[in-house]
Design an enzyme around this catalytic site. Structure first.
Site, PDB file in Angstrom:
ATOM      1  N   MET A 242      37.313  43.855  23.415  1.00 46.05           N
ATOM      2  CA  MET A 242      37.507  42.759  22.445  1.00 46.05           C
ATOM      3  C   MET A 242      35.931  42.282  22.916  1.00 46.05           C
ATOM      4  O   MET A 242      34.837  42.132  23.580  1.00 46.05           O
ATOM      5  CB  MET A 242      37.673  41.530  22.747  1.00 46.05           C
ATOM      6  N   LEU A 243      34.745  42.108  21.121  1.00 51.87           N
ATOM      7  CA  LEU A 243      33.890  41.773  21.050  1.00 51.87           C
ATOM      8  C   LEU A 243      33.803  41.924  19.731  1.00 51.87           C
ATOM      9  O   LEU A 243      33.408  42.260  18.800  1.00 51.87           O
ATOM     10  CB  LEU A 243      32.920  43.563  21.597  1.00 51.87           C
ATOM     11  N   ILE A 244      33.195  40.633  19.560  1.00 54.67           N
ATOM     12  CA  ILE A 244      32.201  40.057  18.420  1.00 54.67           C
ATOM     13  C   ILE A 244      30.888  40.612  18.841  1.00 54.67           C
ATOM     14  O   ILE A 244      30.148  39.465  19.849  1.00 54.67           O
ATOM     15  CB  ILE A 244      32.722  37.908  18.749  1.00 54.67           C
ATOM     16  N   GLN A 249      28.988  35.177  17.471  1.00 54.65           N
ATOM     17  CA  GLN A 249      29.412  34.618  18.113  1.00 54.65           C
ATOM     18  C   GLN A 249      29.137  32.718  18.093  1.00 54.65           C
ATOM     19  O   GLN A 249      27.802  32.990  17.507  1.00 54.65           O
ATOM     20  CB  GLN A 249      28.736  35.220  20.116  1.00 54.65           C
ATOM     21  N   GLY A 250      29.379  32.665  19.211  1.00 49.34           N
ATOM     22  CA  GLY A 250      29.765  30.308  18.897  1.00 49.34           C
ATOM     23  C   GLY A 250      30.378  30.407  17.758  1.00 49.34           C
ATOM     24  O   GLY A 250      30.217  29.020  17.434  1.00 49.34           O
ATOM     25  N   GLY A 252      33.958  31.125  16.542  1.00 52.05           N
ATOM     26  CA  GLY A 252      35.625  30.750  16.829  1.00 52.05           C
ATOM     27  C   GLY A 252      35.606  31.701  16.264  1.00 52.05           C
ATOM     28  O   GLY A 252      37.522  32.169  16.054  1.00 52.05           O
ATOM     29  N   HIS A 253      35.507  33.297  15.819  1.00 48.77           N
ATOM     30  CA  HIS A 253      36.112  34.641  15.462  1.00 48.77           C
ATOM     31  C   HIS A 253      36.674  35.088  16.798  1.00 48.77           C
ATOM     32  O   HIS A 253      38.223  35.583  16.297  1.00 48.77           O
ATOM     33  CB  HIS A 253      34.572  35.591  15.375  1.00 48.77           C
ATOM     34  N   GLY A 254      36.435  34.502  18.199  1.00 42.77           N
ATOM     35  CA  GLY A 254      37.082  35.658  18.974  1.00 42.77           C
ATOM     36  C   GLY A 254      37.978  34.543  19.018  1.00 42.77           C
ATOM     37  O   GLY A 254      39.353  35.458  19.011  1.00 42.77           O
ATOM     38  N   GLU A 277      43.693  44.329  29.947  1.00 41.80           N
ATOM     39  CA  GLU A 277      43.264  45.326  30.854  1.00 41.80           C
ATOM     40  C   GLU A 277      42.200  44.281  31.773  1.00 41.80           C
ATOM     41  O   GLU A 277      41.407  43.974  31.404  1.00 41.80           O
ATOM     42  CB  GLU A 277      42.922  46.270  30.591  1.00 41.80           C
TER      43      GLU A 277
END
Ligand SMILES: *[C@@H]1O[C@H](CO)[C@@H](O)[C@H](O)[C@H]1NC(C)=O
Length: 421
Positions: A242-244, A249-250, A252-254, A277
């Site tokens: 998982m990568l934003i 970043q910061g 709230g997309h994650g 994992e």
């Protein structure tokens, strides 16, 4: 005369080595600084240093020192068109060591980058600008799962979309190869996946933006999930990566992405539960937040049930309705119970502390059982060394420390939930 001559030569040689070393040291570059990444929407972004970002890691490509040798003022530019991730790759430097003058070879920086950046990039800015114009035709891959908005100080209301794609989407495999290069720069132990397997699901986040009156899509981040088979007829989706991307970043997309992914799999009857994992600490915190958000409306987690303990009803409801396994449901229960507990009430605070510590003590108890087993077959001196590692005083301290860390994390999640309400 003779001796002096030798000493002079040796001294001369030593100073030469020394200046040589100093000179060569100037030709070492920190690769995390040298690598310049950019997501380009408009041609003017190319010259704007304000949109540049740098890797957190480059050790997988340049070794543990994260240094490239042989160049002064090294800049490795990897610029991507915001949507399609068409790539401009340039290596720039002010000077370079040469084999004839310095008897050393510079690192093959370009070759190392080529190992992870798929073919099809351009090294020419004009060509890149033409590719950038084609981004207007770029449409998100796969099916739309979820749309949300985020308020941005400068830009106002921004709209984001989460799509689910797989490798059968035309052009997706090549796009994914470009996208996954970012993993190397932002995940410490990243590895590329063999995407050519229909058990992978891909979830992508895009931002809608306006360019010359048209709506375009910018890549924000993504998640890969592998559908493991569970006997006899179930699957267990396991989050792999998982990568934003850093500019997003910061915001709230994650959490949006993980929640959308959970909701997607909850709707599939064949899914048993959702796992991850080798999850990072940050991922676990994000997951706790999302799972609490999903569970807080379930009847078995209602405020008046929480002080009665972690129940079979909670396990069953989280499993059936939200595909959450028992271990994750337990953490959700602890967070919700903390939120519902008046911790200034000494008796209630004590009950809560004991409840969490009971879970945390599990692994220690197991250790003790193993120790008891070991006692039977260890020589006395071996036994003493094992005992030393496990004396009760240290155990208590460790347990108290773990408890404090856990509760601190829980408090942050509760604060975040309150700020979203
Ligand atoms: C996206 O990039 C690929 C590879 O460079 C290219 O073949 C394709 O035409 C591009 N699509 C758009 C819409 O820019």
């Amino acid at each position: 005369f003779f001796v002096c001559g030798v000493i002079e030569k040796v001294l001369f040689y030593l100073t030469r080595v020394n200046t040589m070393e100093k000179k060569l040291a100037e030709y070492k570059c920190d690769t995390n600084e040298a690598i310049c990444l950019k997501l380009v929407r408009f041609p003017e972004d190319i010259e704007d240093d304000g949109t540049t970002f740098h890797p957190e890691y480059s050790h997988q490509i340049f070794g543990d020192d994260e240094v490239a040798f042989g160049y002064k003022g090294l800049q490795i530019q990897l610029f991507y068109s915001a949507g399609n991730l068409s790539t401009l790759f340039k290596v720039k430097y002010s000077s370079k060591v040469t084999e004839t003058f310095d008897c050393v070879e510079p690192d093959d920086v370009e070759g190392k980058i080529r190992e992870i950046v798929p073919a099809g990039f351009t090294c020419n800015t004009d060509d890149f600008i033409s590719l950038l114009e084609k981004d207007a035709n770029f449409k998100p891959f796969g099916t739309l799962l979820h749309t949300y908005t985020v308020h941005n100080e400068e830009a106002g209301e921004l709209t984001y979309q989460i799509h689910k794609a797989d490798i059968t989407c035309p052009g997706f495999q090549e796009y994914h190869e470009r996208l996954q290069t970012f993993l190397m720069w932002f995940i410490e132990t990243a590895s590329f996946i063999d995407a050519d397997d229909d058990r992978w699901d891909f979830f992508l986040v895009f931002e809608k933006y306006n360019k010359d009156g048209e709506t375009l899509y910018a890549t924000v981040g993504y998640m890969t999930v592998y559908n493991y088979y569970v006997y006899p007829d179930k699957t267990r989706p396991r989050v792999s990566q998982m990568l934003i991307l850093p500019p997003f970043q910061g915001e709230g997309h994650g959490a949006q992405l993980l929640e959308a992914v959970h909701r997607f799999y909850c709707s599939l009857p064949k899914v048993q539960d959702i796992t991850a994992e080798d999850p990072s600490e940050n991922y676990v915190k994000l997951r706790d937040y999302v799972l609490v958000k999903l569970c807080q409306g379930l009847p078995s987690f209602a405020a008046d049930k929480l002080h009665l303990g972690f129940s079979a009803d909670m396990i069953k409801e989280a499993q059936d309705k939200l595909k959450i396994n028992k271990k994750h449901a337990r953490r959700v229960y602890e967070i919700l119970r903390l939120r519902a507990t008046d911790m200034s009430d000494e008796e209630k605070a004590r009950e809560y502390r004991l409840e969490v510590k009971k879970r945390l003590f599990g692994p220690y108890r197991k250790n003790q059982r193993e120790l008891a087993k070991m006692r039977k077959c260890l020589r006395p001196e071996e036994l003493v060394s094992h005992m030393g590692q496990m004396d009760t005083q240290t155990q208590h301290e460790e347990l108290e420390k773990s408890y404090q860390v856990v509760v601190e994390d829980y408090r942050r999640i509760i604060e975040r939930l309150a700020s979203q309400a």
